[in-house]
Design an enzyme around this catalytic site. Structure first.
Site, PDB file in Angstrom:
ATOM      1  N   CYS A  94       0.859  -1.183   0.000  1.00  0.00           N
ATOM      2  CA  CYS A  94       0.000   0.000   0.000  1.00  0.00           C
ATOM      3  C   CYS A  94       0.891   1.228   0.000  1.00  0.00           C
ATOM      4  CB  CYS A  94      -0.872  -0.019   1.257  1.00  0.00           C
ATOM      5  SG  CYS A  94      -1.994   1.384   1.353  1.00  0.00           S
ATOM      6  N   HIS A 136      -9.079  -3.990  -2.127  1.00  0.00           N
ATOM      7  CA  HIS A 136      -8.136  -3.236  -1.283  1.00  0.00           C
ATOM      8  C   HIS A 136      -8.505  -1.744  -1.291  1.00  0.00           C
ATOM      9  CE1 HIS A 136      -3.737  -2.260  -0.112  1.00  0.00           C
ATOM     10  NE2 HIS A 136      -4.260  -1.089  -0.406  1.00  0.00           N
ATOM     11  N   GLU A 137      -8.815  -1.211  -2.485  1.00  0.00           N
ATOM     12  CA  GLU A 137      -9.108   0.230  -2.578  1.00  0.00           C
ATOM     13  C   GLU A 137     -10.457   0.570  -1.951  1.00  0.00           C
ATOM     14  OE1 GLU A 137      -6.651   1.956  -3.214  1.00  0.00           O
ATOM     15  OE2 GLU A 137      -5.435   0.402  -4.156  1.00  0.00           O
ATOM     16  N   HIS A 140     -10.162   1.051   1.598  1.00  0.00           N
ATOM     17  CA  HIS A 140      -9.678   2.396   1.974  1.00  0.00           C
ATOM     18  C   HIS A 140     -10.844   3.369   2.161  1.00  0.00           C
ATOM     19  CE1 HIS A 140      -5.328   2.458   1.907  1.00  0.00           C
ATOM     20  NE2 HIS A 140      -5.268   1.859   0.738  1.00  0.00           N
TER      21      HIS A 140
HETATM   22 NI    NI Z   1      -3.624   0.888  -0.165  1.00  0.00          NI
END
Ligand code: NI
Length: 172
Positions: A94, A136-137, A140
């Site tokens: 990341c 993953h995004e 966030h």
């Molecule tokens: Ni990330």
């Protein structure tokens, strides 16, 4: 287009839940373009707006390999509407947690709805690296980091290391 600075662990903003965008106007497109440039410059394959300190639900991704043409993807208000039972493991990293890579298990495939750069509704079936990257995004956007998917012991070691480094930076 402009390069933005990427916020890093333990910045508390990384834990914010980002707000829906709903309307894709020129300001949103300008931010998407800044995010893409910032991601390429880093370099990375995915970036969420909160990583440049903008708490809105925007994601940019380019999973193309170095020997392939660029393949920029823009996701406004992405939502996962389906995940496969089958799981896949990737060594994730990341841009907000530089130089840390840990194996994370997630659904191997997923379907995502979103608005594109023109504000048109889209649906995409994501597989392979893209499936991992979009999950993953989207994490966030909900204040979740990939280290939340690894063991508590490993996570606390990583957080400690970055907290210490940030304190040293404050002193200098
Ligand atoms: Ni990330």
């Amino acid at each position: 287009m402009a390069l933005r600075s990427i916020i890093k662990l333990p910045d508390a903003r990384l834990r914010m839940v980002s707000a829906e965008v709903e309307t894709v106007d020129d300001d949103v497109r300008a931010l998407l373009d800044d995010m893409l440039q910032t991601m390429y410059d880093a370099p990375g394959i995915g970036l969420a707006a909160i990583q440049v300190a903008e708490p809105v639900r925007l994601v940019v991704i380019d999973c193309a390999r170095d020997d392939e043409p660029k393949d920029p993807m823009f996701f406004v208000d992405p939502k996962i509407i389906w995940v496969s039972d089958e799981l896949a493991c990737y060594d994730e990293g990341c841009l907000s947690i530089p130089e840390v890579y840990e194996s994370v298990e997630r659904p191997a495939e997923c379907k995502v709805t979103f608005l594109d750069r023109d504000g048109a509704p889209q649906e995409r079936h994501c597989t392979g690296l893209l499936a991992t990257c979009i999950q993953h995004e989207i994490d966030h956007l909900n204040g979740v980091l990939f280290i939340d998917h690894i063991s508590r012991l490993k996570r606390s070691r990583i957080v400690k290391k970055f907290t210490k480094a940030a304190k040293l930076e404050d002193v200098v």
